[in-house]
Design a protein around this motif. Structure first.
Motif, short mmCIF file in Angstrom:
data_model
loop_
_atom_site.label_atom_id
_atom_site.label_comp_id
_atom_site.label_asym_id
_atom_site.label_seq_id
_atom_site.Cartn_x
_atom_site.Cartn_y
_atom_site.Cartn_z
N VAL A 38 0.85 -1.19 0.00
CA VAL A 38 0.00 0.00 0.00
C VAL A 38 0.89 1.24 0.00
O VAL A 38 1.90 1.30 0.70
CB VAL A 38 -0.92 -0.01 1.24
N THR A 39 0.50 2.22 -0.77
CA THR A 39 1.22 3.48 -0.83
C THR A 39 1.12 4.20 0.51
O THR A 39 0.06 4.20 1.14
CB THR A 39 0.63 4.38 -1.94
N GLY A 40 2.20 4.81 0.93
CA GLY A 40 2.21 5.60 2.15
C GLY A 40 2.69 4.87 3.39
O GLY A 40 2.77 5.45 4.46
N MET A 81 9.48 -5.21 -0.85
CA MET A 81 8.44 -4.46 -0.15
C MET A 81 8.98 -3.13 0.35
O MET A 81 8.32 -2.10 0.25
CB MET A 81 7.88 -5.29 1.01
N GLU A 82 10.19 -3.16 0.90
CA GLU A 82 10.83 -1.93 1.40
C GLU A 82 10.98 -0.91 0.28
O GLU A 82 10.85 0.29 0.50
CB GLU A 82 12.19 -2.28 2.01
N GLN A 83 11.20 -1.39 -0.93
CA GLN A 83 11.35 -0.51 -2.09
C GLN A 83 10.01 -0.15 -2.73
O GLN A 83 9.97 0.57 -3.72
CB GLN A 83 12.25 -1.17 -3.13
N GLY A 84 8.91 -0.66 -2.19
CA GLY A 84 7.59 -0.36 -2.71
C GLY A 84 7.25 -1.09 -3.99
O GLY A 84 6.34 -0.69 -4.72
N GLN A 85 7.95 -2.17 -4.29
CA GLN A 85 7.73 -2.92 -5.52
C GLN A 85 6.75 -4.07 -5.33
O GLN A 85 6.64 -4.62 -4.24
CB GLN A 85 9.06 -3.45 -6.05
N ALA A 86 6.08 -4.41 -6.40
CA ALA A 86 5.14 -5.53 -6.38
C ALA A 86 5.89 -6.85 -6.23
O ALA A 86 7.01 -7.00 -6.70
CB ALA A 86 4.31 -5.54 -7.66
N LEU A 87 5.24 -7.80 -5.59
CA LEU A 87 5.77 -9.15 -5.42
C LEU A 87 5.09 -10.04 -6.44
O LEU A 87 3.90 -10.34 -6.31
CB LEU A 87 5.51 -9.65 -4.00
N SER A 88 5.81 -10.46 -7.43
CA SER A 88 5.25 -11.20 -8.56
C SER A 88 5.10 -12.69 -8.26
O SER A 88 6.03 -13.34 -7.79
CB SER A 88 6.16 -11.02 -9.77
N ALA A 89 3.91 -13.22 -8.57
CA ALA A 89 3.67 -14.65 -8.39
C ALA A 89 4.52 -15.49 -9.34
O ALA A 89 4.87 -16.62 -9.03
CB ALA A 89 2.19 -14.96 -8.62
N SER A 90 4.88 -14.93 -10.48
CA SER A 90 5.64 -15.69 -11.47
C SER A 90 7.14 -15.70 -11.20
O SER A 90 7.89 -16.39 -11.87
CB SER A 90 5.37 -15.15 -12.88
N SER A 91 7.59 -14.93 -10.21
CA SER A 91 9.02 -14.95 -9.91
C SER A 91 9.26 -15.09 -8.41
O SER A 91 9.40 -16.20 -7.91
CB SER A 91 9.72 -13.71 -10.48
N VAL A 92 9.29 -14.01 -7.68
CA VAL A 92 9.73 -14.02 -6.29
C VAL A 92 8.81 -14.83 -5.37
O VAL A 92 9.27 -15.39 -4.37
CB VAL A 92 9.93 -12.59 -5.76
N LEU A 93 7.54 -14.96 -5.69
CA LEU A 93 6.63 -15.69 -4.82
C LEU A 93 6.53 -17.18 -5.12
O LEU A 93 5.88 -17.92 -4.39
CB LEU A 93 5.22 -15.07 -4.88
N GLN A 94 7.18 -17.64 -6.18
CA GLN A 94 7.14 -19.07 -6.51
C GLN A 94 7.84 -19.88 -5.43
O GLN A 94 8.95 -19.56 -5.03
CB GLN A 94 7.81 -19.34 -7.86
N GLY A 95 7.16 -20.90 -4.96
CA GLY A 95 7.76 -21.80 -3.99
C GLY A 95 8.01 -21.21 -2.62
O GLY A 95 8.95 -21.63 -1.94
N LEU A 104 2.75 -13.18 4.67
CA LEU A 104 2.04 -12.49 3.59
C LEU A 104 0.54 -12.45 3.86
O LEU A 104 -0.11 -11.42 3.62
CB LEU A 104 2.34 -13.16 2.25
N GLN A 105 -0.02 -13.52 4.37
CA GLN A 105 -1.44 -13.53 4.71
C GLN A 105 -1.75 -12.48 5.78
O GLN A 105 -2.76 -11.79 5.71
CB GLN A 105 -1.89 -14.92 5.17
N ASP A 106 -0.87 -12.36 6.75
CA ASP A 106 -1.07 -11.36 7.80
C ASP A 106 -0.98 -9.94 7.24
O ASP A 106 -1.78 -9.07 7.60
CB ASP A 106 -0.06 -11.56 8.93
N LEU A 107 -0.03 -9.72 6.34
CA LEU A 107 0.12 -8.39 5.73
C LEU A 107 -1.11 -8.06 4.87
O LEU A 107 -1.56 -6.91 4.84
CB LEU A 107 1.40 -8.33 4.89
N ILE A 108 -1.67 -9.05 4.19
CA ILE A 108 -2.90 -8.85 3.42
C ILE A 108 -4.05 -8.56 4.39
O ILE A 108 -4.83 -7.63 4.17
CB ILE A 108 -3.22 -10.08 2.55
N ALA A 109 -4.15 -9.32 5.48
CA ALA A 109 -5.22 -9.15 6.45
C ALA A 109 -5.22 -7.75 7.05
O ALA A 109 -6.28 -7.15 7.27
CB ALA A 109 -5.10 -10.20 7.56
N GLN A 110 -4.03 -7.20 7.28
CA GLN A 110 -3.92 -5.87 7.87
C GLN A 110 -4.09 -4.75 6.84
O GLN A 110 -4.15 -3.59 7.21
CB GLN A 110 -2.59 -5.72 8.59
N GLY A 111 -4.12 -5.10 5.56
CA GLY A 111 -4.26 -4.08 4.53
C GLY A 111 -2.95 -3.45 4.10
O GLY A 111 -2.93 -2.44 3.41
#
Length: 119
Positions: A38-40, A81-95, A104-111
């Motif tokens: 999230v921005t900000g 995340m620190e750099q504000g970049q998206a986490l791609s399912a096709s690369s960094v999130l694989q496996g 990640l679920q907790d970070l999604i839950a908190q918004g």
């Protein structure tokens, strides 16, 4: 911030699911799925190394800390995340590991992270 369980956007919830674990599962199942900070929100990271077998990666955001131990992907994910970049399912999130999945679920839950697609 708006917690996931407070979302009222029916279109978003229809696409990504009604729970953070559904949102993460759907992101991971898509070639162009991603998680976006999230921005900000300011993020900080740290890495603690004990002996050769122990590494603790930490993420700080919105007054909270998350830690993942001995996970080779944690430092990269937290750095993006620190750099504000998206986490791609096709690369960094694989496996990703189960502990990282929980973070990640907790970070999604908190918004702090939201599900999206890469353009």
């Amino acid at each position: 911030l708006q917690a996931y369980d407070e979302l009222e956007d029916d279109d978003y919830l229809e696409i990504w699911g009604t729970t953070p674990d559904q949102a993460l599962a759907r992101v991971l199942s898509m070639d162009n799925g991603c998680l976006v900070p999230v921005t900000g929100i300011s993020f900080a990271t740290s890495q603690l190394s004990g002996n050769e077998e122990t590494t603790q990666d930490r993420l700080f955001a919105y007054g909270d800390m998350w830690q993942v131990d001995n996970d080779p992907k944690a430092a990269k994910i937290f750095e993006l995340m620190e750099q504000g970049q998206a986490l791609s399912a096709s690369s960094v999130l694989q496996g990703i590991s189960e502990p990282m999945r929980q973070v990640l679920q907790d970070l999604i839950a908190q918004g702090i992270l939201y599900a999206s697609t890469e353009d």
